[in-house]
Write a protein that holds these residues in place. Structure first.
Motif, mmCIF file in Angstrom:
data_model
loop_
_atom_site.group_PDB
_atom_site.id
_atom_site.type_symbol
_atom_site.label_atom_id
_atom_site.label_comp_id
_atom_site.label_asym_id
_atom_site.label_seq_id
_atom_site.Cartn_x
_atom_site.Cartn_y
_atom_site.Cartn_z
ATOM 1 N N ALA A 1 0.814 -1.218 0.000
ATOM 2 C CA ALA A 1 0.000 0.000 0.000
ATOM 3 C C ALA A 1 0.845 1.265 0.000
ATOM 4 C CB ALA A 1 -0.929 0.002 1.211
ATOM 5 N N SER B 1 -15.736 -8.106 5.114
ATOM 6 C CA SER B 1 -15.618 -6.935 4.254
ATOM 7 C C SER B 1 -16.756 -6.890 3.242
ATOM 8 C CB SER B 1 -14.281 -6.946 3.511
ATOM 9 O OG SER B 1 -14.252 -5.921 2.534
ATOM 10 N N ARG C 1 -6.425 -6.372 6.952
ATOM 11 C CA ARG C 1 -6.618 -5.225 7.826
ATOM 12 C C ARG C 1 -5.378 -4.332 7.867
ATOM 13 N NH1 ARG C 1 -7.555 -6.115 13.164
ATOM 14 N NH2 ARG C 1 -6.925 -8.296 13.156
ATOM 15 N N TYR D 1 -3.404 -3.831 5.347
ATOM 16 C CA TYR D 1 -3.478 -3.073 4.098
ATOM 17 C C TYR D 1 -4.482 -1.926 4.247
ATOM 18 C CZ TYR D 1 -3.897 -2.136 -0.921
ATOM 19 O OH TYR D 1 -3.884 -1.530 -2.154
ATOM 20 N N ALA D 2 -5.619 -2.190 4.890
ATOM 21 C CA ALA D 2 -6.614 -1.142 5.112
ATOM 22 C C ALA D 2 -6.040 -0.028 5.978
ATOM 23 C CB ALA D 2 -7.859 -1.737 5.766
ATOM 24 N N GLU E 1 -3.805 1.996 3.838
ATOM 25 C CA GLU E 1 -4.621 2.833 2.954
ATOM 26 C C GLU E 1 -5.075 4.101 3.681
ATOM 27 O OE1 GLU E 1 -7.395 0.643 -0.148
ATOM 28 O OE2 GLU E 1 -7.674 -0.186 1.852
ATOM 29 N N ILE E 2 -5.536 3.923 4.903
ATOM 30 C CA ILE E 2 -6.030 5.052 5.689
ATOM 31 C C ILE E 2 -4.923 6.070 5.933
ATOM 32 C CG2 ILE E 2 -6.859 5.692 7.985
ATOM 33 C CD1 ILE E 2 -8.410 2.993 7.950
ATOM 34 N N ARG F 1 -3.931 8.158 2.915
ATOM 35 C CA ARG F 1 -4.886 9.217 2.569
ATOM 36 C C ARG F 1 -4.976 10.303 3.642
ATOM 37 N NH1 ARG F 1 -9.447 4.733 1.043
ATOM 38 N NH2 ARG F 1 -8.339 3.795 -0.726
ATOM 39 N N PHE G 1 -13.262 6.575 5.694
ATOM 40 C CA PHE G 1 -12.389 6.010 4.668
ATOM 41 C C PHE G 1 -13.035 4.769 4.058
ATOM 42 C CE2 PHE G 1 -9.896 7.995 8.000
ATOM 43 C CZ PHE G 1 -9.016 8.807 7.302
ATOM 44 N N ASP G 2 -12.958 4.655 2.749
ATOM 45 C CA ASP G 2 -13.354 3.433 2.062
ATOM 46 C C ASP G 2 -12.110 2.579 1.869
ATOM 47 O OD1 ASP G 2 -16.106 3.945 1.781
ATOM 48 O OD2 ASP G 2 -15.688 5.299 0.098
ATOM 49 N N THR G 3 -12.127 1.369 2.401
ATOM 50 C CA THR G 3 -10.954 0.501 2.367
ATOM 51 C C THR G 3 -11.358 -0.907 1.950
ATOM 52 O OG1 THR G 3 -11.079 -0.420 4.618
ATOM 53 C CG2 THR G 3 -10.166 1.804 4.392
#
Length: 347
Positions: free
Chosen positions: A56, A268, A295, A297-298, A301-302, A305, A322-324
């Motif tokens: 990520a 998910s 999780r 990776y999520a 991602e957060i 951003r 956040f969309d993950t």
């Protein structure tokens, strides 16, 4: 000591003045610390989670430190537990906080480590997302968890039990889970609960369960299990507790009728994004990622951003959604994700 403090203050003032005058460049920011076990019992999961974070954020933006310190962290009561297993993670997070190029961190694969990571980061103002945690956050704090808080999990299970088994739910807290009501005062109000640490307490739990339709069992590092009360009373004994605490633990004994025990899991809802992640991860790592990798990776991602400075990350985590790959994520004052992706699933 006074002289050392005075010198440190003069040094900080001098650096600030040079930066302001344009004679010294500001420290680069935007890197992320990663505390994960890379050895021991949790090493495989930690390596997978680290690979997901690298996927990520890229290798050049992360600083990885081994939370196992090259050794073993054994959380299994039947084999003994290594004392102080969270000391290395605490030290790692403190090191991240001291490095001003680190904007935020990811850690806390295991619950006890997540508690230690969150405390160390919060004390130093370092934004951190941990993957597992039981402790509470503070309003305006910097520690957040990509997990559902125990009280919210119990509330979801109560609604699920009402639909599956009946309206009367008993919460059974095994081992360290017995500390949860004290950690979350008032958050288990209206929910009958008993603590189990030995054979006598297990027998008392079976007797109490006679007045319930369903039983939710919370045990450290084990999937939460929602039982039909009659099956719980038949199965929950000293032998079951021993098997529950074993490394190759058993949640549902052989012979238990289908549907009488359900797991509370995070599922998910973001199918397309999750499939794309699995494909990318498999191509990069050579194996299919598990829940921890997803999780992690999520979480990455957060943070990607949220910004490149501690201030921007902390502000974003506190107010944004956040969309993950793990679904929609919004943190609250306690630092826990909204439980809109929970589901009751077969074992």
């Amino acid at each position: 000591m006074r002289l050392a403090r005075r010198f440190a203050g003069i040094r900080r003032s001098l650096i600030a003045a040079l930066v302001a005058a344009g004679l010294l460049g500001a420290m680069p920011a935007g890197r992320f610390g990663v505390e994960m076990p890379l050895a021991g019992d949790d090493g495989g999961r930690g390596i997978a989670a680290t690979a997901a974070i690298r996927l990520a954020l890229g290798s050049d933006r992360i600083l990885v430190r081994d939370g196992a310190n090259g050794g073993f962290q054994n959380p299994h009561r039947d084999e003994g537990s290594e004392g102080g297993a969270d000391r290395a993670p605490r030290s790692i997070v403190a090191g991240f906080a001291a490095d001003r190029t680190i904007a935020a961190a990811v850690g806390g694969l295991r619950r006890t480590v997540g508690d230690a990571d969150a405390a160390a980061a919060a004390a130093r103002g370092l934004p951190i997302v941990v993957l597992s945690r039981w402790s509470r956050g503070t309003l305006g704090g910097s520690a957040f968890c990509l997990c559902v808080s125990p009280p919210r999990l119990a509330e979801f299970a109560r609604a699920g039990a009402r639909a599956q088994f009946g309206s009367r739910l008993l919460l059974v807290l095994v081992g360290d889970a017995a500390t949860l009501p004290a950690r979350w005062p008032g958050r288990f109000a209206g929910l009958a609960h008993v603590s189990v640490r030995d054979a006598a307490a297990a027998a008392a739990a079976r007797r109490t369960a006679a007045g319930a339709d369903a039983v939710l069992v919370l045990a450290d590092e084990r999937p939460p299990a929602l039982w039909r009360s009659s099956q719980f009373r038949q199965r929950f004994d000293t032998d079951y507790l021993r098997r529950l605490g074993h490394r190759d633990f058993e949640i549902v004994p052989n012979g238990t009728p289908p549907g009488d025990v359900l797991f509370v899991r995070e599922v998910s809802p973001n199918g397309a994004a999750l499939r794309a992640f699995v494909q990318r991860f498999h191509a990069a790592a050579g194996f299919v990622p598990g829940e921890e990798a997803m999780r992690a990776y999520a979480a990455a991602e957060i943070l990607r951003r949220a910004g490149a400075t501690r201030t921007s990350v902390r502000r974003s985590l506190a107010r944004d959604r956040f969309d993950t790959v793990a679904g929609p994520v919004a943190f609250d004052a306690d630092g826990y994700r909204e439980p809109d992706t929970l589901a009751l699933t077969p074992p």
